[in-house]
Design a protein around this motif. Structure first.
Motif, PDB file in Angstrom:
ATOM      1  N   UNK A  45       4.948  -8.235   3.194  1.00 29.22           N
ATOM      2  CA  UNK A  45       4.643  -9.042   2.157  1.00 29.22           C
ATOM      3  C   UNK A  45       5.258  -8.695   0.867  1.00 29.22           C
ATOM      4  N   UNK A  46       5.955  -7.389   0.961  1.00 28.07           N
ATOM      5  CA  UNK A  46       6.739  -6.999  -0.190  1.00 28.07           C
ATOM      6  C   UNK A  46       5.639  -6.409  -1.301  1.00 28.07           C
ATOM      7  N   UNK A  47       4.206  -6.116  -0.920  1.00 22.72           N
ATOM      8  CA  UNK A  47       3.341  -5.704  -2.133  1.00 22.72           C
ATOM      9  C   UNK A  47       3.431  -4.140  -2.336  1.00 22.72           C
ATOM     10  N   UNK A  48       3.354  -3.838  -3.506  1.00 25.38           N
ATOM     11  CA  UNK A  48       3.512  -2.545  -3.875  1.00 25.38           C
ATOM     12  C   UNK A  48       2.357  -1.589  -3.558  1.00 25.38           C
ATOM     13  N   UNK A  49       2.654  -0.812  -2.592  1.00 30.07           N
ATOM     14  CA  UNK A  49       1.396   0.172  -1.987  1.00 30.07           C
ATOM     15  C   UNK A  49       1.971   1.482  -1.887  1.00 30.07           C
ATOM     16  N   UNK A  50       0.789   2.346  -1.958  1.00 29.19           N
ATOM     17  CA  UNK A  50       1.292   3.751  -1.482  1.00 29.19           C
ATOM     18  C   UNK A  50      -0.109   4.197  -0.467  1.00 29.19           C
ATOM     19  N   UNK A  51       0.245   5.150   0.212  1.00 32.31           N
ATOM     20  CA  UNK A  51      -1.091   5.405   1.156  1.00 32.31           C
ATOM     21  C   UNK A  51      -1.537   6.831   1.023  1.00 32.31           C
ATOM     22  N   UNK A  52      -2.673   6.830   1.501  1.00 31.83           N
ATOM     23  CA  UNK A  52      -3.332   8.261   1.601  1.00 31.83           C
ATOM     24  C   UNK A  52      -3.992   8.731   2.822  1.00 31.83           C
ATOM     25  N   UNK A  53      -3.903   9.599   3.166  1.00 36.75           N
ATOM     26  CA  UNK A  53      -4.512  10.227   4.476  1.00 36.75           C
ATOM     27  C   UNK A  53      -5.456  11.434   4.220  1.00 36.75           C
ATOM     28  N   UNK A  54      -6.690  11.272   4.777  1.00 36.03           N
ATOM     29  CA  UNK A  54      -7.573  12.464   4.664  1.00 36.03           C
ATOM     30  C   UNK A  54      -7.536  13.321   5.841  1.00 36.03           C
ATOM     31  N   UNK A  55      -7.129  14.411   5.775  1.00 39.79           N
ATOM     32  CA  UNK A  55      -7.258  15.413   6.773  1.00 39.79           C
ATOM     33  C   UNK A  55      -8.575  16.080   6.982  1.00 39.79           C
ATOM     34  N   UNK A  56      -9.400  15.836   7.638  1.00 39.24           N
ATOM     35  CA  UNK A  56     -11.047  16.250   7.583  1.00 39.24           C
ATOM     36  C   UNK A  56     -11.097  17.703   8.353  1.00 39.24           C
TER      37      UNK A  56
END
Length: 327
Positions: A45-56
């Motif tokens: 959809x060409x939305x502006x995003x960034x990702x976050x991942x939590x290593x528990x």
């Protein structure tokens, strides 16, 4: 034909205007099919995003999840941040601790980065499970409404009160997510703990709900309808409370002589809305205690939670926020 996942994302944006060109929206990425589809769909959809991942760090496979997410974001050309959880030193449920610490880590990072909006990959089946869990916990009517498409963080911390957490896929089923992943040849990684039925949500998902559906095939749909009914009901309650608050307040101060004339239920809802206007989330027990304290004739401080208090003087109640409570 446009896939249902992309239509759901477009409808979510039309209703809530979360995505913008100014600030990226954070996608909480576990590496599972739900968040993988959500991340890919935002890119489509060409939305502006960034990702976050939590290593528990709670199982050997945790590093595999992290590596998978890093490869996925490299493939999608999306910025990824990896967060690490601290070592668990307190007694109690590891599941509950990990969930709370995961969100606390994400929100703290978002605060540091100046980000405000996050989206999660929760879907129809998650909603049905959540409604059942809330029912079994005795969470009250509002809890039985389940998850909202867009809401403040469910965490008692004023620092994050202005954040928004969105769930664009609440109208999408797990099977539709799997179909989307197959259509775009997306690779996801399955958390082995999802098979552990000692975890309450997994027990509901794998044992309880299938047993119910065996006898009541429409049970999942009925749960979703119940949740929607409850959410709609409280929209009406909140609208009535807003009218009462307008009649009861004066420049954000409660006029106690008017407030005390309301019914007990109306007082509770007016207080809830009054606090919410200052981004304060207050549990029912604390809300009722504050309501009780506001019946007292003398002036002075009323406090039922850290971070804020109510000052009563000459029949007026004023909310005071402790801006130093989290320093």
């Amino acid at each position: 034909m446009v896939h249902a996942v992309l239509r759901a994302l477009n409808n979510f944006q039309s209703s809530h205007q979360v995505f913008s060109q100014q600030l990226p929206v954070v996608v909480a990425l576990s590496g599972g099919v739900d968040s993988t589809v959500l991340l890919h769909a935002t890119q489509q959809m060409s939305y502006r995003v960034q990702a976050v991942h939590v290593n528990h760090g709670l199982q050997p496979a945790a590093i595999d999840f992290q590596t998978h997410c890093q490869a996925l974001c490299k493939q999608f050309d999306i910025k990824l941040t990896i967060l690490q959880l601290p070592e668990k030193l307190t007694p109690g449920s590891t599941e509950t601790w990990a969930r709370e610490q995961r969100y606390l880590a994400i929100y703290t990072w978002m605060l540091q980065e100046g980000l405000q909006n996050m989206i999660l990959g929760h879907h129809i089946n998650d909603q049905a499970e959540t409604i059942l869990m809330q029912l079994f916990r005795g969470s009250g009517l509002r809890g039985i409404g389940g998850m909202s498409p867009l809401a403040p963080p469910n965490i008692d911390d004023q620092r994050f009160a202005h954040f928004r957490v969105g769930r664009p896929l609440l109208d999408i089923s797990k099977n539709q997510l799997i179909d989307y992943a197959k259509s775009y040849q997306l690779v996801a990684i399955e958390d082995p703990t999802n098979q552990d039925t000692q975890i309450r949500r997994n027990w509901i998902r794998q044992r309880f709900l299938p047993s119910v559906i065996e006898f009541y095939p429409q049970a999942e749909i009925a749960l979703l309808q119940l949740g929607q009914f409850v959410q709609d009901h409280f929209k009406t309650v909140d609208a009535l409370a807003a009218d009462l608050l307008f009649q009861t307040s004066n420049e954000n101060q409660l006029q106690l002589s008017v407030f005390r004339q309301l019914s007990d239920l109306s007082q509770t809802e007016v207080l809830r809305l009054w606090l919410r206007q200052s981004k304060i989330r207050c549990g029912r027990d604390k809300l009722l205690e504050l309501q009780r304290q506001l019946q007292l004739p003398q002036g002075g401080i009323r406090q039922v939670a850290s971070g804020w208090q109510v000052f009563v003087k000459q029949g007026l109640a004023t909310l005071i926020l402790d801006i130093n409570s989290h320093e």
